[in-house]
Design a protein around this motif. Structure first.
Motif, PDB file in Angstrom:
ATOM      1  N   UNK A  15      30.648  52.670 103.018  1.00  0.00           N
ATOM      2  CA  UNK A  15      31.047  51.312 102.618  1.00  0.00           C
ATOM      3  C   UNK A  15      31.123  50.402 103.841  1.00  0.00           C
ATOM      4  N   UNK A  16      31.718  50.885 104.907  1.00  0.00           N
ATOM      5  CA  UNK A  16      31.837  50.077 106.135  1.00  0.00           C
ATOM      6  C   UNK A  16      30.447  49.739 106.678  1.00  0.00           C
ATOM      7  N   UNK A  17      29.554  50.719 106.714  1.00  0.00           N
ATOM      8  CA  UNK A  17      28.194  50.459 107.196  1.00  0.00           C
ATOM      9  C   UNK A  17      27.489  49.420 106.334  1.00  0.00           C
ATOM     10  N   UNK A  18      27.655  49.521 105.024  1.00  0.00           N
ATOM     11  CA  UNK A  18      27.023  48.570 104.115  1.00  0.00           C
ATOM     12  C   UNK A  18      27.566  47.160 104.317  1.00  0.00           C
ATOM     13  N   UNK A  19      28.877  47.030 104.454  1.00  0.00           N
ATOM     14  CA  UNK A  19      29.490  45.711 104.646  1.00  0.00           C
ATOM     15  C   UNK A  19      29.050  45.106 105.975  1.00  0.00           C
ATOM     16  N   UNK A  20      29.011  45.913 107.020  1.00  0.00           N
ATOM     17  CA  UNK A  20      28.590  45.412 108.333  1.00  0.00           C
ATOM     18  C   UNK A  20      27.129  44.979 108.296  1.00  0.00           C
ATOM     19  N   UNK A  21      26.277  45.768 107.656  1.00  0.00           N
ATOM     20  CA  UNK A  21      24.863  45.387 107.548  1.00  0.00           C
ATOM     21  C   UNK A  21      24.690  44.110 106.736  1.00  0.00           C
ATOM     22  N   UNK A  22      25.427  43.970 105.644  1.00  0.00           N
ATOM     23  CA  UNK A  22      25.347  42.766 104.826  1.00  0.00           C
ATOM     24  C   UNK A  22      25.827  41.543 105.601  1.00  0.00           C
ATOM     25  N   UNK A  23      26.941  41.685 106.316  1.00  0.00           N
ATOM     26  CA  UNK A  23      27.464  40.567 107.111  1.00  0.00           C
ATOM     27  C   UNK A  23      26.470  40.179 108.201  1.00  0.00           C
ATOM     28  N   UNK A  24      25.846  41.157 108.823  1.00  0.00           N
ATOM     29  CA  UNK A  24      24.856  40.870 109.866  1.00  0.00           C
ATOM     30  C   UNK A  24      23.669  40.111 109.297  1.00  0.00           C
ATOM     31  N   UNK A  25      23.197  40.525 108.142  1.00  0.00           N
ATOM     32  CA  UNK A  25      22.062  39.840 107.513  1.00  0.00           C
ATOM     33  C   UNK A  25      22.439  38.414 107.138  1.00  0.00           C
ATOM     34  N   UNK A  26      23.611  38.239 106.547  1.00  0.00           N
ATOM     35  CA  UNK A  26      24.046  36.901 106.131  1.00  0.00           C
ATOM     36  C   UNK A  26      24.208  35.990 107.336  1.00  0.00           C
ATOM     37  N   UNK A  27      24.837  36.494 108.392  1.00  0.00           N
ATOM     38  CA  UNK A  27      25.082  35.658 109.572  1.00  0.00           C
ATOM     39  C   UNK A  27      23.775  35.299 110.261  1.00  0.00           C
ATOM     40  N   UNK A  28      22.877  36.272 110.426  1.00  0.00           N
ATOM     41  CA  UNK A  28      21.632  35.982 111.134  1.00  0.00           C
ATOM     42  C   UNK A  28      20.666  35.141 110.312  1.00  0.00           C
ATOM     43  N   UNK A  29      20.722  35.233 108.992  1.00  0.00           N
ATOM     44  CA  UNK A  29      19.779  34.499 108.151  1.00  0.00           C
ATOM     45  C   UNK A  29      20.294  33.117 107.775  1.00  0.00           C
ATOM     46  N   UNK A  30      21.567  33.024 107.443  1.00  0.00           N
ATOM     47  CA  UNK A  30      22.098  31.787 106.872  1.00  0.00           C
ATOM     48  C   UNK A  30      23.020  31.019 107.807  1.00  0.00           C
ATOM     49  N   UNK A  31      23.015  31.321 109.127  1.00  0.00           N
ATOM     50  CA  UNK A  31      23.942  30.628 110.014  1.00  0.00           C
ATOM     51  C   UNK A  31      23.717  29.119 110.062  1.00  0.00           C
ATOM     52  N   UNK A  32      22.500  28.589 109.933  1.00  0.00           N
ATOM     53  CA  UNK A  32      22.374  27.124 109.947  1.00  0.00           C
ATOM     54  C   UNK A  32      23.094  26.468 108.765  1.00  0.00           C
ATOM     55  N   UNK A  33      23.042  27.124 107.604  1.00  0.00           N
ATOM     56  CA  UNK A  33      23.710  26.563 106.433  1.00  0.00           C
ATOM     57  C   UNK A  33      25.230  26.597 106.608  1.00  0.00           C
ATOM     58  N   UNK A  34      25.728  27.691 107.154  1.00  0.00           N
ATOM     59  CA  UNK A  34      27.172  27.802 107.408  1.00  0.00           C
ATOM     60  C   UNK A  34      27.600  26.731 108.405  1.00  0.00           C
ATOM     61  N   UNK A  35      26.790  26.497 109.425  1.00  0.00           N
ATOM     62  CA  UNK A  35      27.099  25.470 110.425  1.00  0.00           C
ATOM     63  C   UNK A  35      27.143  24.087 109.796  1.00  0.00           C
ATOM     64  N   UNK A  36      26.156  23.757 108.976  1.00  0.00           N
ATOM     65  CA  UNK A  36      26.108  22.436 108.335  1.00  0.00           C
ATOM     66  C   UNK A  36      27.291  22.256 107.393  1.00  0.00           C
ATOM     67  N   UNK A  37      27.609  23.275 106.604  1.00  0.00           N
ATOM     68  CA  UNK A  37      28.742  23.180 105.678  1.00  0.00           C
ATOM     69  C   UNK A  37      30.047  23.015 106.452  1.00  0.00           C
TER      70      UNK A  37
END
Length: 58
Positions: A15-37
């Motif tokens: 579970x920890x590995x899955x959550x860390x991988x998901x967070x890494x994907x979200x942060x690396x892919x969608x960081x511009x959207x998070x920044x704008x929001x």
């Protein structure tokens, strides 16, 4: 037969590995959207503060 604690350790490790991988994907892919929001949210907050200062006359 494995014990309950060893089974839980294996499951939680997965579970920890899955959550860390998901967070890494979200942060690396969608960081511009998070920044704008975040910037838009900050501007809205600043506007609300200035609007309340203007209304109250302080």
């Amino acid at each position: 037969m494995p014990s309950a604690s060893s089974t839980l350790a294996v499951i939680m490790g997965s579970v920890v590995d899955t959550v860390v991988n998901l967070a890494t994907i979200v942060i690396t892919t969608y960081w511009p959207y998070v920044l704008v929001i975040s910037i838009i949210g900050g501007l809205i907050t600043a506007f609300r503060k200035f609007a309340h200062i203007g209304i109250s006359g302080k």
